[in-house]
Design an enzyme around this catalytic site. Structure first.
Site, PDB file in Angstrom:
ATOM      1  N   LYS A  78      12.345   3.838-150.043  1.00 46.00           N
ATOM      2  CA  LYS A  78      11.337   2.910-150.548  1.00 46.00           C
ATOM      3  C   LYS A  78      10.271   2.733-149.488  1.00 46.00           C
ATOM      4  CE  LYS A  78      10.419  -1.933-151.694  1.00 46.00           C
ATOM      5  NZ  LYS A  78      10.944  -3.304-151.829  1.00 46.00           N
ATOM      6  N   GLU A  80       6.737 -15.760-151.761  1.00 49.87           N
ATOM      7  CA  GLU A  80       7.969 -15.300-151.107  1.00 49.87           C
ATOM      8  C   GLU A  80       8.249 -16.034-149.806  1.00 49.87           C
ATOM      9  OE1 GLU A  80      10.407 -11.192-150.214  1.00 49.87           O
ATOM     10  OE2 GLU A  80       8.436 -11.135-151.158  1.00 49.87           O
TER      11      GLU A  80
END
Length: 398
Positions: free
Chosen positions: A157, A202
């Protein structure tokens, strides 16, 4: 020289005074700082450790007179840490000259004794953002190169960011954009610390009475205008192989990074769909208990960057980001927030905003690229994420 600090109780105000301020706002918790009494700056691999050591030195000599009667009140520092150790910009930790802290119905003010010099010449700035150094075509190409890297390396990723630019004539007054962000996204952490600003969904890490908590976000979909369609989008996100794949990397990265600093770490067994005005995110809450002697910045030094903003494995992802992104992220996607002399603190990831540079504001939005990613879909995701900053700076509110 020791800081002489007075803490006193104040009446909670309904009017936020944000002009020229450093802020960290969420719901009814508001931290608003003006001026800088003392600042520490650091660069490179050990930047977080240097800031942590500087903060400890400040606390060792600070003379704190808590007249507020509020036991949780303490000396407050604000910090913004760069995403990369290779950034040409400073990571900073500073103590404002005046800090107002509102938590529900309780408020206190932290005052550093000495002459006060405040920024009063800031200019309001509103306008539109245009393509930056990473055009749409260049971004799609970068996603394609990332997909090729999955086949050629052990990379699983990588998070690639795209930028937009708005020219400015002087240091901007962000009062209007910050108020808009806080009003529209009250469950996000609206921040302006150093040269970074935004409204992050976040939480990187919160420390409270020795316990830590984090909220991991990875996996994104746009909101639907019809309730039934919106519900279907949420359910589709929860069952999307690509998004769950991306999310799993981010959660595992968080848990593994926290384990050396905690007596226990616990993550939700299944992610949930978090609704924001413009987006759905897959979210997982993680909790733990810090070992004795471990501070919030100690954990942050090892925790950052997480898979949510860099990738997996981290080192390979960072190398590819340096290769593909034509700009310095500076404080974007780095930790941003506050620390207290009582050991508590809260750091979000600097997302859904941008950085103030000489003569321009650079907005940045990133996407987690995995093997199932599609370049056109990732480009569309950046546009969804840019909605917040476009709204904040629009000449007329949208």
């Amino acid at each position: 020289m020791a800081l002489k600090v007075i803490i006193r109780e104040v009446i909670v105000s309904d009017q936020l005074e944000l002009a020229g301020s450093s802020v960290f706002l969420r719901n009814d918790q508001q931290i608003i700082g003006t001026g800088r009494a003392i600042q520490i700056a650091a660069r490179g691999k050990n930047r977080v450790a240097e800031l942590a050591a500087g903060w400890k030195e400040i606390l060792a000599t600070a003379e704190i007179d808590n007249q507020s009667g509020i036991s949780s009140a303490g000396l407050i520092a604000l910090t913004s840490i760069t995403f990369s150790e290779n950034s040409s910009q400073d990571s900073v930790l500073y103590v404002p000259m005046i800090t107002k802290v509102y938590r529900g119905e309780v408020g206190f003010e932290v005052i550093i004794e000495g002459p006060k010099t405040l920024e009063n010449d800031l200019q309001p700035v509103l306008g539109s953002f245009q393509d930056g150094s990473f055009t749409s075509d260049a971004f799609r190409s970068a996603v394609g190169q990332s997909l090729e890297a999955f086949s050629a390396t052990d990379l699983e990723k990588v998070v690639i960011g795209r930028d937009l630019l708005m020219p400015i004539d002087s240091r901007p007054n962000l009062a209007i954009p910050l108020k808009r962000l806080h009003d529209r996204y009250p469950d996000c952490w609206t921040y302006a610390v150093g040269d970074v600003f935004g409204a992050s969904p976040e939480l990187l890490l919160r420390a409270q009475k020795g316990e830590v908590s984090a909220r991991v976000l990875a996996g994104t979909a746009g909101r639907g205008t019809d309730p039934d369609v919106d519900r279907a989008i949420s359910e589709g996100l929860a069952h999307s192989q690509k998004n769950r794949h991306e999310h799993e990397f981010a959660v595992n990265s968080m848990v593994q990074a926290l384990q050396p600093f905690c007596d226990f770490v616990q993550a939700d067994s299944e992610p949930f769909s978090l609704a924001l005005p413009d987006l759905w995110h897959l979210a997982t809450d993680v909790k733990g208990e810090l070992r004795d002697g471990v501070t919030l910045l100690d954990a942050i030094a090892e925790l950052h960057p997480t898979a949510a903003v860099a990738g997996t494995p981290t080192q390979l992802a960072e190398l590819l980001i340096d290769e593909l992104e034509p700009f310095d992220r500076a404080g974007y996607a780095g930790p941003v927030g506050w620390l207290s002399s009582n050991g508590d603190g809260e750091l979000a990831i600097a997302l859904r905003g941008g950085i103030i540079e000489p003569n321009q504001i650079r907005a940045i939005a990133g996407c987690g690229i995995v093997s199932e990613s599609d370049p056109e879909a990732e480009l569309a995701e950046t546009e969804l994420k840019f909605k917040a900053v476009r709204y904040a700076f629009a000449a007329e509110s949208l």
